[in-house]
Motif scaffolding. Structure first.
Motif, PDB file in Angstrom:
ATOM      1  N   THR A   1       0.829  -1.195   0.000  1.00 33.98           N
ATOM      2  CA  THR A   1       0.000   0.000   0.000  1.00 33.98           C
ATOM      3  C   THR A   1       0.871   1.255   0.000  1.00 33.98           C
ATOM      4  O   THR A   1       0.607   2.210  -0.744  1.00 33.98           O
ATOM      5  N   ILE A   2       1.897   1.280   0.806  1.00 31.29           N
ATOM      6  CA  ILE A   2       2.792   2.448   0.889  1.00 31.29           C
ATOM      7  C   ILE A   2       3.516   2.643  -0.449  1.00 31.29           C
ATOM      8  O   ILE A   2       3.723   3.774  -0.898  1.00 31.29           O
ATOM      9  N   ALA A   3       3.839   1.541  -1.116  1.00 31.23           N
ATOM     10  CA  ALA A   3       4.532   1.644  -2.412  1.00 31.23           C
ATOM     11  C   ALA A   3       3.656   2.303  -3.465  1.00 31.23           C
ATOM     12  O   ALA A   3       4.166   2.877  -4.428  1.00 31.23           O
TER      13      ALA A   3
ATOM     14  N   VAL B   1       4.307  12.405  -1.086  1.00 28.80           N
ATOM     15  CA  VAL B   1       5.036  12.247   0.166  1.00 28.80           C
ATOM     16  C   VAL B   1       4.063  12.347   1.337  1.00 28.80           C
ATOM     17  O   VAL B   1       4.172  11.594   2.312  1.00 28.80           O
ATOM     18  N   GLN B   2       3.106  13.248   1.235  1.00 29.68           N
ATOM     19  CA  GLN B   2       2.105  13.414   2.291  1.00 29.68           C
ATOM     20  C   GLN B   2       1.327  12.109   2.488  1.00 29.68           C
ATOM     21  O   GLN B   2       1.139  11.642   3.609  1.00 29.68           O
ATOM     22  N   GLU B   3       0.876  11.483   1.419  1.00 21.82           N
ATOM     23  CA  GLU B   3       0.137  10.217   1.504  1.00 21.82           C
ATOM     24  C   GLU B   3       1.036   9.120   2.065  1.00 21.82           C
ATOM     25  O   GLU B   3       0.601   8.293   2.875  1.00 21.82           O
ATOM     26  N   LEU B   4       2.310   9.104   1.652  1.00 24.26           N
ATOM     27  CA  LEU B   4       3.264   8.122   2.154  1.00 24.26           C
ATOM     28  C   LEU B   4       3.411   8.236   3.667  1.00 24.26           C
ATOM     29  O   LEU B   4       3.366   7.240   4.385  1.00 24.26           O
ATOM     30  N   ILE B   5       3.549   9.477   4.166  1.00 18.80           N
ATOM     31  CA  ILE B   5       3.696   9.705   5.609  1.00 18.80           C
ATOM     32  C   ILE B   5       2.419   9.296   6.335  1.00 18.80           C
ATOM     33  O   ILE B   5       2.469   8.659   7.401  1.00 18.80           O
ATOM     34  N   GLU B   6       1.270   9.589   5.796  1.00 16.11           N
ATOM     35  CA  GLU B   6       0.002   9.219   6.423  1.00 16.11           C
ATOM     36  C   GLU B   6      -0.165   7.693   6.478  1.00 16.11           C
ATOM     37  O   GLU B   6      -0.573   7.136   7.503  1.00 16.11           O
ATOM     38  N   LEU B   7       0.155   7.026   5.388  1.00  9.83           N
ATOM     39  CA  LEU B   7       0.049   5.565   5.356  1.00  9.83           C
ATOM     40  C   LEU B   7       1.039   4.917   6.335  1.00  9.83           C
ATOM     41  O   LEU B   7       0.691   3.973   7.053  1.00  9.83           O
ATOM     42  N   GLN B   8       2.273   5.462   6.345  1.00  9.40           N
ATOM     43  CA  GLN B   8       3.291   4.924   7.261  1.00  9.40           C
ATOM     44  C   GLN B   8       2.873   5.152   8.713  1.00  9.40           C
ATOM     45  O   GLN B   8       2.994   4.263   9.553  1.00  9.40           O
TER      46      GLN B   8
ATOM     47  N   TYR C   1       0.005   2.749   9.550  1.00  5.21           N
ATOM     48  CA  TYR C   1       0.507   1.378   9.734  1.00  5.21           C
ATOM     49  C   TYR C   1       1.252   1.234  11.058  1.00  5.21           C
ATOM     50  O   TYR C   1       1.043   0.269  11.793  1.00  5.21           O
ATOM     51  N   THR C   2       2.108   2.205  11.368  1.00  4.65           N
ATOM     52  CA  THR C   2       2.898   2.147  12.604  1.00  4.65           C
ATOM     53  C   THR C   2       1.984   2.159  13.820  1.00  4.65           C
ATOM     54  O   THR C   2       2.172   1.374  14.768  1.00  4.65           O
ATOM     55  N   LYS C   3       0.976   3.034  13.807  1.00  7.07           N
ATOM     56  CA  LYS C   3       0.032   3.101  14.928  1.00  7.07           C
ATOM     57  C   LYS C   3      -0.719   1.774  15.077  1.00  7.07           C
ATOM     58  O   LYS C   3      -0.839   1.227  16.180  1.00  7.07           O
ATOM     59  N   SER C   4      -1.196   1.230  13.975  1.00  7.21           N
ATOM     60  CA  SER C   4      -1.926  -0.036  13.997  1.00  7.21           C
ATOM     61  C   SER C   4      -1.018  -1.179  14.465  1.00  7.21           C
ATOM     62  O   SER C   4      -1.433  -2.026  15.267  1.00  7.21           O
ATOM     63  N   ALA C   5       0.226  -1.198  13.985  1.00  9.97           N
ATOM     64  CA  ALA C   5       1.170  -2.247  14.370  1.00  9.97           C
ATOM     65  C   ALA C   5       1.474  -2.177  15.862  1.00  9.97           C
ATOM     66  O   ALA C   5       1.557  -3.216  16.532  1.00  9.97           O
ATOM     67  N   MET C   6       1.640  -0.977  16.397  1.00 12.29           N
ATOM     68  CA  MET C   6       1.924  -0.827  17.834  1.00 12.29           C
ATOM     69  C   MET C   6       0.720  -1.254  18.680  1.00 12.29           C
ATOM     70  O   MET C   6       0.880  -1.903  19.713  1.00 12.29           O
ATOM     71  N   GLU C   7      -0.485  -0.879  18.244  1.00 10.53           N
ATOM     72  CA  GLU C   7      -1.686  -1.284  18.984  1.00 10.53           C
ATOM     73  C   GLU C   7      -1.841  -2.810  18.970  1.00 10.53           C
ATOM     74  O   GLU C   7      -2.147  -3.425  19.995  1.00 10.53           O
ATOM     75  N   THR C   8      -1.598  -3.415  17.813  1.00  9.68           N
ATOM     76  CA  THR C   8      -1.686  -4.865  17.698  1.00  9.68           C
ATOM     77  C   THR C   8      -0.624  -5.532  18.573  1.00  9.68           C
ATOM     78  O   THR C   8      -0.898  -6.513  19.270  1.00  9.68           O
TER      79      THR C   8
END
Length: 163
Positions: free
Chosen positions: A101-103, A108-115, A118-125
């Motif tokens: 998805t990030i690819a 750049v704005q969309e890339l930062i939002e997606l990253q 993902y990071t927030k979701s990964a940390m919560e999981t």
């Protein structure tokens, strides 16, 4: 001399009767002592045999408790392993999907939002999974020590009752 023999004869008979009576009393007392000794030995052996039987039963119960404890620990380790494997697989799949998805990001704005998403979701999981694994580990330890605690409690109660 005949008078002397007649005089000594009743004395000898009296002494003979007294010795026989003393011998019979000694024999009766010896038999009582022997019977009491035999009874004491028999009771001592019975108590020792009972104590060894009880010790054997205690040892068997202790071994059964250790076996149950090891079985519970093994089940807990298997559960933790399964959870870790499941989390690892899910995490990998989520990471690959996020990378795809990030690819496809167009800016750049969309890339930062997606990253960031993902990071927030990964940390919560990750935090949820660690909480779940901690609960599994805690339950496993509790289940593992339960049989041993039960044996210790039973032994303490037995010792207190014996006092």
């Amino acid at each position: 001399m005949a008078d002397a023999a007649e005089t000594i004869k009743p004395t000898v008979e009296t002494v003979t009767k007294a010795v026989k009576a003393s011998g019979e009393q000694f024999k009766a007392q010896s038999e009582k002592v022997q019977a009491a000794g035999t009874q004491a030995l028999k009771e001592g052996l019975e108590k020792s045999t009972a104590a060894f039987g009880e010790l054997s039963a205690q040892s068997k119960q202790n071994l059964e408790a250790l076996t149950a404890s090891a079985t519970a620990a093994q089940k807990g380790a298997e559960a933790l392993s399964a959870q870790a494997l499941s989390y690892g697989k899910t995490s990998w799949e989520t990471g690959v999907a996020a990378a795809q998805t990030i690819a496809k990001a167009r800016s750049v704005q969309e890339l930062i939002e997606l990253q960031t998403s993902y990071t927030k979701s990964a940390m919560e999981t990750y935090m949820a999974e660690m909480t779940k694994m901690t609960e599994t580990l805690t339950a496993s330890v509790k289940d593992s020590f339960q049989p041993i605690n039960a044996r210790v409690t039973a032994s303490v109660e037995k010792f207190q009752a014996a006092r």
